[in-house]
Design a protein around this motif. Structure first.
Motif, short mmCIF file in Angstrom:
data_model
loop_
_atom_site.label_atom_id
_atom_site.label_comp_id
_atom_site.label_asym_id
_atom_site.label_seq_id
_atom_site.Cartn_x
_atom_site.Cartn_y
_atom_site.Cartn_z
N ASP A 83 -1.71 7.36 0.10
CA ASP A 83 -2.25 7.60 1.44
C ASP A 83 -2.73 9.04 1.63
O ASP A 83 -3.11 9.43 2.74
N ALA A 84 -2.72 9.83 0.54
CA ALA A 84 -3.14 11.23 0.66
C ALA A 84 -4.64 11.41 0.87
O ALA A 84 -5.05 12.20 1.73
N PRO A 85 -5.51 10.70 0.13
CA PRO A 85 -6.95 10.93 0.32
C PRO A 85 -7.43 10.43 1.69
O PRO A 85 -7.14 9.31 2.09
N GLY A 86 -8.18 11.29 2.38
CA GLY A 86 -8.74 10.89 3.65
C GLY A 86 -10.22 10.62 3.57
O GLY A 86 -10.81 10.00 4.46
N THR A 87 -10.85 11.09 2.48
CA THR A 87 -12.28 10.90 2.29
C THR A 87 -12.54 10.49 0.85
O THR A 87 -11.65 10.56 -0.01
N LEU A 146 -6.40 1.63 -3.79
CA LEU A 146 -7.66 1.03 -3.37
C LEU A 146 -7.59 0.50 -1.95
O LEU A 146 -8.55 0.63 -1.18
N GLN A 147 -6.46 -0.10 -1.58
CA GLN A 147 -6.32 -0.62 -0.23
C GLN A 147 -6.39 0.51 0.80
O GLN A 147 -6.98 0.34 1.88
N HIS A 148 -5.81 1.65 0.45
CA HIS A 148 -5.91 2.80 1.37
C HIS A 148 -7.37 3.20 1.54
O HIS A 148 -7.79 3.55 2.66
N GLY A 149 -8.14 3.14 0.46
CA GLY A 149 -9.56 3.49 0.55
C GLY A 149 -10.31 2.54 1.46
O GLY A 149 -11.20 2.95 2.21
N VAL A 150 -9.94 1.25 1.39
CA VAL A 150 -10.56 0.27 2.29
C VAL A 150 -10.18 0.57 3.73
O VAL A 150 -11.03 0.60 4.63
N ASP A 151 -8.89 0.82 3.95
CA ASP A 151 -8.41 1.08 5.32
C ASP A 151 -9.01 2.36 5.89
O ASP A 151 -9.29 2.45 7.10
N ALA A 152 -9.21 3.36 5.01
CA ALA A 152 -9.75 4.64 5.46
C ALA A 152 -11.27 4.60 5.61
O ALA A 152 -11.87 5.52 6.17
N GLY A 153 -11.90 3.54 5.07
CA GLY A 153 -13.32 3.36 5.26
C GLY A 153 -14.22 3.92 4.18
O GLY A 153 -15.44 3.84 4.29
N TYR A 154 -13.64 4.47 3.10
CA TYR A 154 -14.51 5.00 2.06
C TYR A 154 -14.70 4.02 0.89
O TYR A 154 -15.46 4.30 -0.03
N PHE A 155 -14.01 2.86 0.92
CA PHE A 155 -14.30 1.77 0.01
C PHE A 155 -14.82 0.58 0.82
O PHE A 155 -14.56 0.47 2.02
N ARG A 156 -15.55 -0.31 0.16
CA ARG A 156 -16.15 -1.45 0.84
C ARG A 156 -15.10 -2.30 1.54
O ARG A 156 -14.02 -2.55 0.99
N ALA A 157 -15.44 -2.75 2.72
CA ALA A 157 -14.50 -3.56 3.49
C ALA A 157 -14.24 -4.92 2.84
O ALA A 157 -13.18 -5.50 3.02
#
Length: 209
Positions: A83-87, A146-157
């Motif tokens: 959960d560290a990456p925000g972007t 990867l799920q965090h990336g989806v939730d944070a919006g920087y990976f495809r929904a």
């Protein structure tokens, strides 16, 4: 205050390490099944009975190697919370750290990585299942990133997180296997960098890093 090891304890540690080293060499030369305890003991220069003071069997060696590798891998990943990456830029930096950290784990002892990736699954059905369980564990950890990336919006929904995690890990494990055959740090860095680029472009749909 940690007390220094006695001479006897240091000798025991040295003997245990010598047995592990000899086992790795024998496994590499002969394969796991053709290697006997006698081969290992003879390589070390100890009596066969001495081997059993440190290990129950040659299979016990693989069990302990895998235990050690799993502990080091999970400790490495635990230090890099998903959960560290925000972007997306943060994720790329974290992916770099993960690649470097995991490379370090396998680079510490390439023979252990070779044993895990190439030989352990052929020991018996139980060990093969354990190796597959380790792959599942690694995929589960990757999926949280990867799920965090989806939730944070920087990976495809619409990203299939579980399948993507297995695909990413498949590339990373393959990179490690290539490194075992051709240990070139430059080639490995180039390969892992390409994998990271594929992840960024494939999971985000972005056309630029």
């Amino acid at each position: 205050m940690v007390q220094p090891l006695s001479r006897v304890e240091r000798r025991k540690q040295d003997t245990r390490r010598d047995i592990l080293d000899a086992a790795f060499e024998c496994f590499a030369e002969r394969g796991y099944h053709p290697t006997s305890i006698t081969h290992i003991a003879k390589r070390v220069g100890i009596a066969q009975g001495t081997f059993y003071l440190y290990f129950q069997s040659k299979r016990d060696i693989i069990e302990q190697v895998i235990d050690d590798l799993v502990e080091r891998l999970t400790s490495t990943l635990a230090a890099l919370p998903p959960d560290a990456p925000g972007t997306l830029g943060d994720y790329r930096q974290q992916a770099d750290h993960i690649a470097e950290s995991l490379t370090g784990v396998f680079a510490d002892d390439p023979r252990a990585a070779r044993l895990l990736l190439l030989q352990a699954a052929a020991v018996d059905d139980e060990m093969a299942e354990r190796v597959l369980t380790i792959y599942d564990l690694a995929a589960g950890i990757q999926a949280t990133y990867l799920q965090h990336g989806v939730d944070a919006g920087y990976f495809r929904a619409d990203l299939d997180v579980e399948s993507a995690a297995r695909a990413v890990n498949g590339m990373l494990f393959a990179a490690v296997m290539y490194q075992l055959r051709n240990p070139s740090p430059q080639a490995f860095e180039s390969l892992t960098r390409t994998i990271r680029d594929i992840i960024i472009h494939g999971l985000t749909g972005a056309t630029q890093p």
